[in-house]
Motif scaffolding. Structure first.
Motif, PDB file in Angstrom:
ATOM      1  N   TRP A 156      34.955  39.634  30.135  1.00  0.00           N
ATOM      2  CA  TRP A 156      35.990  40.465  30.676  1.00  0.00           C
ATOM      3  C   TRP A 156      36.553  39.854  31.653  1.00  0.00           C
ATOM      4  O   TRP A 156      37.297  40.066  31.950  1.00  0.00           O
ATOM      5  CB  TRP A 156      36.253  41.796  30.179  1.00  0.00           C
ATOM      6  CG  TRP A 156      37.083  42.824  30.422  1.00  0.00           C
ATOM      7  CD1 TRP A 156      37.990  42.891  30.457  1.00  0.00           C
ATOM      8  CD2 TRP A 156      36.965  42.999  32.295  1.00  0.00           C
ATOM      9  NE1 TRP A 156      38.898  43.631  31.955  1.00  0.00           N
ATOM     10  CE2 TRP A 156      38.373  43.711  31.888  1.00  0.00           C
ATOM     11  CE3 TRP A 156      36.186  43.597  33.069  1.00  0.00           C
ATOM     12  CZ2 TRP A 156      38.609  45.223  33.464  1.00  0.00           C
ATOM     13  CZ3 TRP A 156      35.966  45.020  33.961  1.00  0.00           C
ATOM     14  CH2 TRP A 156      37.555  45.147  34.413  1.00  0.00           C
ATOM     15  N   LEU A 157      35.310  39.837  32.970  1.00  0.00           N
ATOM     16  CA  LEU A 157      35.417  39.679  34.470  1.00  0.00           C
ATOM     17  C   LEU A 157      36.258  38.016  34.073  1.00  0.00           C
ATOM     18  O   LEU A 157      36.565  37.641  34.721  1.00  0.00           O
ATOM     19  CB  LEU A 157      33.872  39.719  35.293  1.00  0.00           C
ATOM     20  CG  LEU A 157      33.187  41.153  35.022  1.00  0.00           C
ATOM     21  CD1 LEU A 157      32.395  40.668  35.769  1.00  0.00           C
ATOM     22  CD2 LEU A 157      34.407  41.813  36.091  1.00  0.00           C
ATOM     23  N   ARG A 158      35.983  37.628  33.031  1.00  0.00           N
ATOM     24  CA  ARG A 158      36.352  35.736  33.353  1.00  0.00           C
ATOM     25  C   ARG A 158      37.548  35.773  33.407  1.00  0.00           C
ATOM     26  O   ARG A 158      38.429  35.101  34.111  1.00  0.00           O
ATOM     27  CB  ARG A 158      35.297  34.972  32.557  1.00  0.00           C
ATOM     28  CG  ARG A 158      35.644  33.903  32.129  1.00  0.00           C
ATOM     29  CD  ARG A 158      34.731  32.859  31.585  1.00  0.00           C
ATOM     30  NE  ARG A 158      32.971  33.293  31.446  1.00  0.00           N
ATOM     31  CZ  ARG A 158      32.148  31.936  32.983  1.00  0.00           C
ATOM     32  NH1 ARG A 158      32.799  31.350  32.642  1.00  0.00           N
ATOM     33  NH2 ARG A 158      31.317  32.675  33.111  1.00  0.00           N
ATOM     34  N   LYS A 159      38.331  36.365  32.184  1.00  0.00           N
ATOM     35  CA  LYS A 159      39.192  36.627  32.111  1.00  0.00           C
ATOM     36  C   LYS A 159      40.528  37.244  32.152  1.00  0.00           C
ATOM     37  O   LYS A 159      41.381  36.954  33.166  1.00  0.00           O
ATOM     38  CB  LYS A 159      39.663  37.405  30.315  1.00  0.00           C
ATOM     39  CG  LYS A 159      40.848  36.389  29.638  1.00  0.00           C
ATOM     40  CD  LYS A 159      40.552  37.211  27.699  1.00  0.00           C
ATOM     41  CE  LYS A 159      39.690  36.569  27.216  1.00  0.00           C
ATOM     42  NZ  LYS A 159      39.537  37.547  25.680  1.00  0.00           N
ATOM     43  N   ALA A 160      39.940  39.081  32.872  1.00  0.00           N
ATOM     44  CA  ALA A 160      40.542  39.913  33.729  1.00  0.00           C
ATOM     45  C   ALA A 160      40.809  39.286  35.080  1.00  0.00           C
ATOM     46  O   ALA A 160      41.975  39.650  36.110  1.00  0.00           O
ATOM     47  CB  ALA A 160      40.723  40.625  33.472  1.00  0.00           C
ATOM     48  N   ARG A 161      39.517  38.420  35.618  1.00  0.00           N
ATOM     49  CA  ARG A 161      39.821  38.589  37.213  1.00  0.00           C
ATOM     50  C   ARG A 161      39.583  40.037  37.707  1.00  0.00           C
ATOM     51  O   ARG A 161      40.847  39.740  38.956  1.00  0.00           O
ATOM     52  CB  ARG A 161      40.074  37.324  37.540  1.00  0.00           C
ATOM     53  CG  ARG A 161      39.703  36.422  36.862  1.00  0.00           C
ATOM     54  CD  ARG A 161      39.733  34.498  37.608  1.00  0.00           C
ATOM     55  NE  ARG A 161      39.379  33.669  36.838  1.00  0.00           N
ATOM     56  CZ  ARG A 161      38.351  33.454  37.210  1.00  0.00           C
ATOM     57  NH1 ARG A 161      37.437  33.466  38.207  1.00  0.00           N
ATOM     58  NH2 ARG A 161      38.130  31.591  36.310  1.00  0.00           N
ATOM     59  N   PRO A 162      39.423  41.058  37.392  1.00  0.00           N
ATOM     60  CA  PRO A 162      39.728  42.207  38.559  1.00  0.00           C
ATOM     61  C   PRO A 162      39.282  42.054  39.843  1.00  0.00           C
ATOM     62  O   PRO A 162      38.381  42.126  39.635  1.00  0.00           O
ATOM     63  CB  PRO A 162      39.159  43.790  37.653  1.00  0.00           C
ATOM     64  CG  PRO A 162      37.861  42.534  36.867  1.00  0.00           C
ATOM     65  CD  PRO A 162      38.161  41.450  37.020  1.00  0.00           C
ATOM     66  N   HIS A 163      39.956  42.992  41.023  1.00  0.00           N
ATOM     67  CA  HIS A 163      39.814  42.579  42.149  1.00  0.00           C
ATOM     68  C   HIS A 163      38.923  44.771  42.438  1.00  0.00           C
ATOM     69  O   HIS A 163      38.192  44.630  43.511  1.00  0.00           O
ATOM     70  CB  HIS A 163      41.049  42.554  43.132  1.00  0.00           C
ATOM     71  CG  HIS A 163      41.743  41.740  42.729  1.00  0.00           C
ATOM     72  ND1 HIS A 163      40.762  40.716  43.632  1.00  0.00           N
ATOM     73  CD2 HIS A 163      42.831  40.860  42.642  1.00  0.00           C
ATOM     74  CE1 HIS A 163      41.622  39.616  43.493  1.00  0.00           C
ATOM     75  NE2 HIS A 163      42.909  39.622  42.217  1.00  0.00           N
ATOM     76  N   ASP A 164      39.387  44.856  41.338  1.00  0.00           N
ATOM     77  CA  ASP A 164      38.708  46.593  41.965  1.00  0.00           C
ATOM     78  C   ASP A 164      38.238  47.207  39.751  1.00  0.00           C
ATOM     79  O   ASP A 164      39.069  46.915  38.999  1.00  0.00           O
ATOM     80  CB  ASP A 164      39.586  47.806  42.303  1.00  0.00           C
ATOM     81  CG  ASP A 164      38.746  48.774  42.383  1.00  0.00           C
ATOM     82  OD1 ASP A 164      37.728  49.267  42.579  1.00  0.00           O
ATOM     83  OD2 ASP A 164      39.490  49.568  42.555  1.00  0.00           O
ATOM     84  N   ILE A 165      37.218  47.398  40.274  1.00  0.00           N
ATOM     85  CA  ILE A 165      36.955  48.544  38.346  1.00  0.00           C
ATOM     86  C   ILE A 165      37.137  49.911  38.564  1.00  0.00           C
ATOM     87  O   ILE A 165      36.356  50.083  40.190  1.00  0.00           O
ATOM     88  CB  ILE A 165      35.575  47.500  38.033  1.00  0.00           C
ATOM     89  CG1 ILE A 165      34.436  48.036  38.729  1.00  0.00           C
ATOM     90  CG2 ILE A 165      35.986  46.031  37.516  1.00  0.00           C
ATOM     91  CD1 ILE A 165      33.572  46.908  38.439  1.00  0.00           C
ATOM     92  N   ASN A 166      36.974  50.728  37.305  1.00  0.00           N
ATOM     93  CA  ASN A 166      37.368  51.673  37.763  1.00  0.00           C
ATOM     94  C   ASN A 166      36.001  52.433  37.020  1.00  0.00           C
ATOM     95  O   ASN A 166      35.753  52.040  35.775  1.00  0.00           O
ATOM     96  CB  ASN A 166      38.409  52.547  36.945  1.00  0.00           C
ATOM     97  CG  ASN A 166      38.582  54.082  36.591  1.00  0.00           C
ATOM     98  OD1 ASN A 166      37.812  54.522  38.104  1.00  0.00           O
ATOM     99  ND2 ASN A 166      39.505  54.407  35.960  1.00  0.00           N
ATOM    100  N   ILE A 167      34.984  52.244  37.686  1.00  0.00           N
ATOM    101  CA  ILE A 167      33.408  53.003  37.133  1.00  0.00           C
ATOM    102  C   ILE A 167      33.182  54.396  37.862  1.00  0.00           C
ATOM    103  O   ILE A 167      33.389  53.956  39.278  1.00  0.00           O
ATOM    104  CB  ILE A 167      32.575  51.472  37.216  1.00  0.00           C
ATOM    105  CG1 ILE A 167      31.441  52.248  36.241  1.00  0.00           C
ATOM    106  CG2 ILE A 167      32.373  51.104  38.590  1.00  0.00           C
ATOM    107  CD1 ILE A 167      30.990  50.692  36.076  1.00  0.00           C
TER     108      ILE A 167
END
Lengths: 534, 325
Positions: free
Chosen positions: A523-534
């Motif tokens: 998921w990280l590879r595909k979406a490249r998020p700057h922030d994660i909701n955790i």
């Protein structure tokens, strides 16, 4: 940490799906469907506490084996020395303290006696030790002592054949899929699923079925017999059943009888005269010849039919019995005659077996337990899935998916390994869910923490997995230690629990750590998020 | 979507401020538990003392007629039966000693089973006999000794593992926490006279496993912080470690308790004692890893220096480079 080459992904998916797929036959059969017969169908066995049935633990007394060995040695020694050329006369023969000792009357025959006795002993075990030790003391006295290796060998042999006899007898009852296992040195475990009343089974296994025919010593005085005093060369044997006014014991001659182990068949039938249930036996050639000789030489004398040390009846020999078959009468019912016939057909037990543990579970309780256990498992798992999703969002959902896979894999591996699911095993199942969740909680909390400290997304996730793995590893090793000890020391249902725990630890670490990491990395590879909701 | 956080960020609860009173209380509880076990005794099932247990469900009744049963079975002359409800109110277990001489003649205990079962059946309609367990004194003696040894070895083996992975003080601390957990569980079983059988031994071993789980998570963080904050006083460092892992502790305990409560309320009655023991153990185990396992490290003299020899050269260089040392 987050680098997953293609071959690794394919491999992980393959392992996961293969084991998870193995759970399908079990799931289909629990939900009442039918699994296509052309496919392999590994299923999880249900323990007796779930499926209902009987568990019986039988124990033999090794000292009895030793006693029997001593007796047959005595006979063998007499025979060998009698047949020696010239005949070797002996006296003062005694078999006390587990040893056989006798005097050779003519001192010049000591060496010949030793020669004659040597073939009676054989090697025992792997050490090259013989099974009896022959010593000469005071010049003329022989002492034969059984060696430990010889005794052990004898007990092992006796237990092996006892297990075979038990198997034959249970098969004769026609029960389905009994499990019969040797346990330890002198025990046999019998498990019969679905059996509700083990009385018949226990009676059958409790009967040694050692049949003997011995001549009645008519010279003995009734008053002596009542006091238990037998004339020389005779012994006192009790009647199996007594009625008032009748003697309770009888004197029979120790030697010259025959044993009932040379049988080719035994059947329950009815006496042609009074129509009472009897057991008809057929001797093999050797036994038939012996029986014919005994009855020919002793016409008009009574002989006792002795079963397991108790006299069934003592009929008169009216005429020589030459046909090789005979009838045993003795106040039987159809059932007890049938049982004796089964016991005689399967052969005598080489040693008495005693029931030392017995557990029987009714079928309703088991069915009830499975259903309730499954409902509890479902509700508990659902609550955990929701809790994880609302606490960790996307990461919680990954954990949830891993959890479902974990349950399927655990079931699948149990099915392939053909393990047994017991009642505590269901609890082990539930606890495995808890342990799997703990791994994800550790990881996700750690990622949260790393984010709070200002790490970037990828670094936080990477650190989260790395730092949490150490504690997960240590914690699971300690659980494995507990589970292994449970398995080694536990018995029956508790072992089932340990097995679930051990397999569960492996599958939960695999799914909760490795599989979720693969998904998160993807998921990280595909979406490249700057922030994660955790 | 806002996510659920059971524990707020950056908690700073001074857990260890109360360590001495808590330690005193815990030690008193351990002593009290053993006093209970020794005076009141554990209510051993047939697994451990031998005898016979018949389980029956009174299908048509809402409540099992325990006192009537006691009278009816008592009349048979096999001695006073121990009759207990377990799980649902209409389920009972009837425990009796094996008749004298049963070791030689197993038929005697068969006759007893038959008599007891037919007495129950005759006096009450709609009784379902769910199971009969008959364990001879020899087998129960063996089960008892293997159970004792398995508990003993599990505790020793786990402590040795921790000693190898951490330091000897951590091994001692973990062992002490385990003794605490096992003692309190045994004490509760003695206090409420719950039936103690083989399954309960499995439950205690499970408690040991999971209490350790907690202890290791806290210890792992203490080890990490000892390397990170070399100047921090021990009580403060322990508090920090416990606080940092608090969110995880609460979340994991909660999920376990959720599953166990589901099993308690909805699961099979025969698992009730087993599940209850584990549920209690989760609470006791969580408490012990914070209040038993951690503070003992102070008294055993763990300092940041304890880990210096264990640090590999490269790790140390890394830290020097980051300016942490």
């Amino acid at each position: 940490m987050l680098d997953f080459p293609r071959w690794k992904k394919i491999w992980l998916w393959f392992v996961t799906l293969a084991f998870a797929a193995a759970s399908l036959p079990s799931l289909v059969s629990v939900s009442g469907g039918t699994w296509p017969s052309f496919l392999p169908d590994p299923t999880v066995n249900l323990g007796l506490d779930l499926a209902g049935g009987s568990h019986i633990l039988l124990e033999a007394d090794p000292s009895q084996v030793a006693q029997q060995r001593l007796e047959s040695m005595e006979e063998a020694v007499r025979g060998a020395l009698r047949k020696a050329e010239p005949r070797i006369r002996i006296g003062d023969l005694s078999s006390r303290d587990g040893r056989l000792s006798f005097m050779v009357e003519d001192a010049s025959q000591v060496d010949a006696a030793r020669e004659a006795l040597l073939p009676l002993t054989t090697g025992a075990g792997l050490t090259g030790q013989r099974d009896w030790r022959i010593e000469v003391v005071d010049g003329q006295r022989f002492v034969l002592t059984p060696t430990q290796a010889g005794l052990n060998q004898a007990v092992t042999d006796a237990m092996d054949s006892a297990t075979e006899v038990v198997r034959k007898r249970i098969d004769a009852l026609g029960t389905r899929e009994p499990t019969i296992i040797r346990q330890g040195d002198d025990r046999i475990v019998v498990q019969v699923p679905g059996l509700q009343d083990p009385k018949q089974l226990k009676d059958l296994l409790g009967q040694t079925a050692k049949l003997e025919f011995k001549l009645v010593d008519t010279s003995a005085l009734p008053s002596d017999i009542a006091q238990g005093i037998a004339p020389p060369g005779s012994e006192i044997v009790p009647y199996a059943e007594t009625s008032p006014g009748q003697p309770t014991q009888i004197a029979v001659k120790r030697l010259g009888g025959i044993k009932g182990d040379n049988l080719t068949n035994a059947q329950q039938s009815f006496d042609s005269q009074n129509n009472e249930p009897v057991v008809s036996i057929t001797f093999n050639q050797q036994g038939g010849a012996k029986f014919a000789k005994l009855t020919t030489e002793n016409v008009n004398r009574p002989f006792a039919i002795i079963l397991d040390g108790k006299v069934l009846s003592a009929p008169n020999i009216n005429e020589p019995i030459l046909g090789g078959s005979a009838q045993i009468s003795g106040n039987f019912t159809v059932d007890s005659a049938n049982q004796l016939a089964i016991s005689l057909r399967s052969g005598a037990l080489p040693v008495d077996l005693k029931v030392i543990e017995e557990r029987t579970v009714g079928p309703d309780l088991g069915a009830d337990s499975i259903q309730k256990g499954l409902i509890a498992l479902g509700v508990g798992a659902l609550a955990v899935l929701v809790l994880m999703a609302v606490s960790y969002g996307r990461f919680g959902l990954y954990a949830d998916a891993a959890l479902v896979l974990n349950v399927l894999m655990l079931l699948g591996i149990m099915a392939i390994a053909n393990t047994t699911l017991t009642l505590p095993g269901i609890a082990g199942f539930v606890l495995t869910i808890g342990a799997a969740v703990d791994a994800n909680v550790l990881i996700n909390e750690r990622i949260r923490e790393e984010r709070k400290r200002g790490r970037r997304v990828v670094a936080a996730v990477e650190n989260g997995y790395r730092e949490a793995s150490r504690a997960i590893f240590d914690a699971n090793i300690t659980n494995v230690i507990a589970a292994v000890l449970l398995f080694l020391f536990g018995s029956g249902p508790v072992r089932g629990f340990a097995v679930v725990l051990m397999i569960g630890i492996v599958t939960s670490v695999f799914t909760a750590v490795t599989i979720t990491r693969m998904w998160v990395a993807g998921w990280l590879r595909k979406a490249r998020p700057h922030d994660i909701n955790i | 979507m806002r996510l659920l956080k059971l524990v707020p960020d950056n908690t700073n609860i001074k857990f260890l401020r109360w360590r001495i009173p808590f330690y005193v209380i815990s030690c008193l509880l351990i002593a009290a538990s053993w006093a209970l076990v020794l005076t009141k005794g554990l209510n051993f099932g047939v697994d451990f003392v031998g005898g016979q247990m018949i389980r029956a469900t009174f299908v048509q009744d809402t409540e099992a007629p325990v006192s009537e049963l006691r009278k009816e079975i008592g009349k048979l002359g096999y001695g006073e039966p121990v009759i207990q409800r377990f799980g649902a109110p209409n389920e009972v277990s009837v425990r009796m000693r094996l008749p004298e001489g049963a070791a030689q003649d197993p038929a005697l205990s068969d006759t007893m089973t038959r008599n007891v079962v037919s007495t129950i059946r005759a006096a009450h309609e709609g009784v379902r006999i769910d199971g009969v367990d008959s364990v001879s004194g020899k087998v129960s003696g063996e089960l008892f000794s293997t159970a004792r040894w398995s508990l003993f070895f599990a505790m020793i083996a786990i402590s040795i593992y921790i000693w190898i992975r951490f330091e000897w003080q951590f091994g001692v601390g973990a062992l002490f926490a385990l003794v605490h957990d096992v003692s309190l569980t045994l004490g509760l079983f003695a206090l409420f006279q719950l039936e103690f059988d083989l399954n309960i031994v499995a439950a205690i071993l499970t408690i040991i496993g999971y209490s350790l789980n907690d202890t290791i998570v806290v210890y792992d963080r203490i080890r990490e912080n000892l390397k990170k904050y070399r100047k921090m006083p021990m009580p403060e460092l322990l508090d920090l470690s416990v606080n940092e892992t608090l969110a995880r502790t609460v979340m994991t305990s909660l999920t376990l308790v959720v599953v166990l409560v589901a099993l308690l309320l909805l699961g099979p009655q025969s698992l009730f004692g087993f599940t209850a023991a584990i549920t209690l153990g989760i609470f006791v185990g969580t408490y012990s890893s914070i209040y038993m396992a951690a503070p003992i490290l102070i008294w055993l003299g763990v300092t940041p220096a304890s880990f210096v020899p264990n640090e590999s050269g490269s790790e140390r260089q890394e830290k020097v480079a980051r300016g942490e040392v």
